[in-house]
Design a protein around this motif. Structure first.
Motif, PDB file in Angstrom:
ATOM      1  N   ALA A 123      -3.741 133.586 -30.902  1.00 14.24           N
ATOM      2  CA  ALA A 123      -3.462 134.803 -30.138  1.00 14.24           C
ATOM      3  C   ALA A 123      -4.726 135.648 -29.982  1.00 14.24           C
ATOM      4  N   ALA A 124      -5.525 135.735 -31.047  1.00 17.25           N
ATOM      5  CA  ALA A 124      -6.774 136.497 -30.978  1.00 17.25           C
ATOM      6  C   ALA A 124      -7.738 135.855 -29.987  1.00 17.25           C
ATOM      7  N   PHE A 125      -7.789 134.531 -29.990  1.00 19.80           N
ATOM      8  CA  PHE A 125      -8.650 133.833 -29.037  1.00 19.80           C
ATOM      9  C   PHE A 125      -8.198 134.082 -27.602  1.00 19.80           C
ATOM     10  N   PHE A 159     -15.425 135.816 -27.303  1.00 20.08           N
ATOM     11  CA  PHE A 159     -14.612 134.706 -26.793  1.00 20.08           C
ATOM     12  C   PHE A 159     -14.995 133.402 -27.490  1.00 20.08           C
ATOM     13  N   GLU A 160     -16.292 133.139 -27.573  1.00 15.28           N
ATOM     14  CA  GLU A 160     -16.769 131.895 -28.190  1.00 15.28           C
ATOM     15  C   GLU A 160     -16.454 131.861 -29.679  1.00 15.28           C
ATOM     16  N   ASP A 164     -13.935 129.233 -31.666  1.00 14.22           N
ATOM     17  CA  ASP A 164     -14.409 128.391 -32.770  1.00 14.22           C
ATOM     18  C   ASP A 164     -13.530 128.561 -34.006  1.00 14.22           C
ATOM     19  N   VAL A 165     -13.180 129.817 -34.309  1.00 11.99           N
ATOM     20  CA  VAL A 165     -12.345 130.088 -35.486  1.00 11.99           C
ATOM     21  C   VAL A 165     -10.960 129.477 -35.301  1.00 11.99           C
ATOM     22  N   ARG A 172      -7.527 122.179 -39.066  1.00  6.70           N
ATOM     23  CA  ARG A 172      -7.241 122.162 -40.507  1.00  6.70           C
ATOM     24  C   ARG A 172      -5.754 122.009 -40.771  1.00  6.70           C
ATOM     25  N   ILE A 173      -4.933 122.786 -40.085  1.00  5.45           N
ATOM     26  CA  ILE A 173      -3.503 122.788 -40.393  1.00  5.45           C
ATOM     27  C   ILE A 173      -2.749 121.666 -39.677  1.00  5.45           C
TER      28      ILE A 173
END
Length: 250
Positions: A123-125, A159-160, A164-165, A172-173
């Motif tokens: 959502a943040a991305f 944005f980038e 990436d995060v 990972r999940i």
């Protein structure tokens, strides 16, 4: 006085090491002097270069005031255009990386968090994407202020970083947020997806596999219309000549 000459007569050999010490000290002093001289020359050269650069910076360009203003404007616009071009390339690169997840059904299955807006990092991305898209100038020739350029540059960076995060977390999940039964359905959908685009399978097998993929993912993952359209095209491309015009049933 006689005692002094007697001492010299007995210890005349000390003169040789003494001369060696004096010569060594003299040589070290000479080397240090050369180094100091070289350092002074380097400092003087640096000062001269700095002074020349300062004179060049304050020397007005040749030409009439109008020509000077036009030259300065052209240089400024060229600099802005170059920065925008680089920012557009960075912006487009991140967007392409996101679309690679959004449009590839196999990646949607493997890393479902990247298409799930309920995930905080995703959502943040997506929010950072909307901001960057909104601040993007129409073209490299657009007239933008320094403040607008700085805002857009910051938005592209956010944005980038946000992408990436989110990507690292999604990888990972994987499917760990699903129940055991749901993970089995995802695994089945992944296997059927391979059949749906496998040229070795019959047209009937591929169309059946395609329908089963849609059924297994129904209620688990939300596929975009573009992702579905892309998958259907892949299935159709694998069909032999004369059968490829039939669109897989939804």
């Amino acid at each position: 006085m006689g005692e002094f000459y007697t001492f010299l007569a007995g210890y005349w050999w000390l003169a040789f090491p003494l001369f060696g010490v004096l010569a060594s000290v003299g040589g070290a002093w000479e080397r240090n002097a050369r180094r100091r001289h070289k350092r002074r020359l380097e400092v003087l050269q640096a000062k001269a270069s700095l002074k020349a650069a300062s004179r060049a910076a304050i020397t007005p360009p040749e030409g009439t005031p109008a020509e000077q203003a036009a030259s300065e404007k052209s240089t400024h616009e060229g600099t802005i255009a170059g920065q925008l071009e680089r920012l557009f390339a960075e912006h487009d690169e991140v967007s392409a990386r996101w679309l690679d997840y959004e449009l590839d059904v196999s990646k949607v299955i493997a890393f479902p968090a990247m298409s799930d807006g309920r995930q905080p990092l995703t959502a943040a991305f997506l929010r950072a994407k909307r901001v960057a898209d909104g601040l993007r100038p129409a073209s490299t020739k657009a007239r933008v202020t320094k403040e607008q350029l700085a805002d857009y540059r910051s938005a592209v960076t956010d944005f980038e970083v946000a992408f990436d995060v989110a990507e690292r977390d999604a990888r990972r999940i994987k499917d760990s947020n699903f129940t055991e039964l749901e993970r089995k359905r995802l695994a089945t959908a992944k296997q059927l997806l391979g059949v749906a685009i496998d040229q070795a399978a019959t047209p009937a097998e591929r169309q059946l596999a395609y329908r089963r993929v849609r059924e297994e993912l129904d209620g688990l993952l939300s596929l975009s219309d573009d992702a579905i359209d892309g998958l259907e095209k892949k299935v159709a491309l694998e069909l032999p000549s004369g059968l490829g015009e039939a669109r897989p049933e939804a």
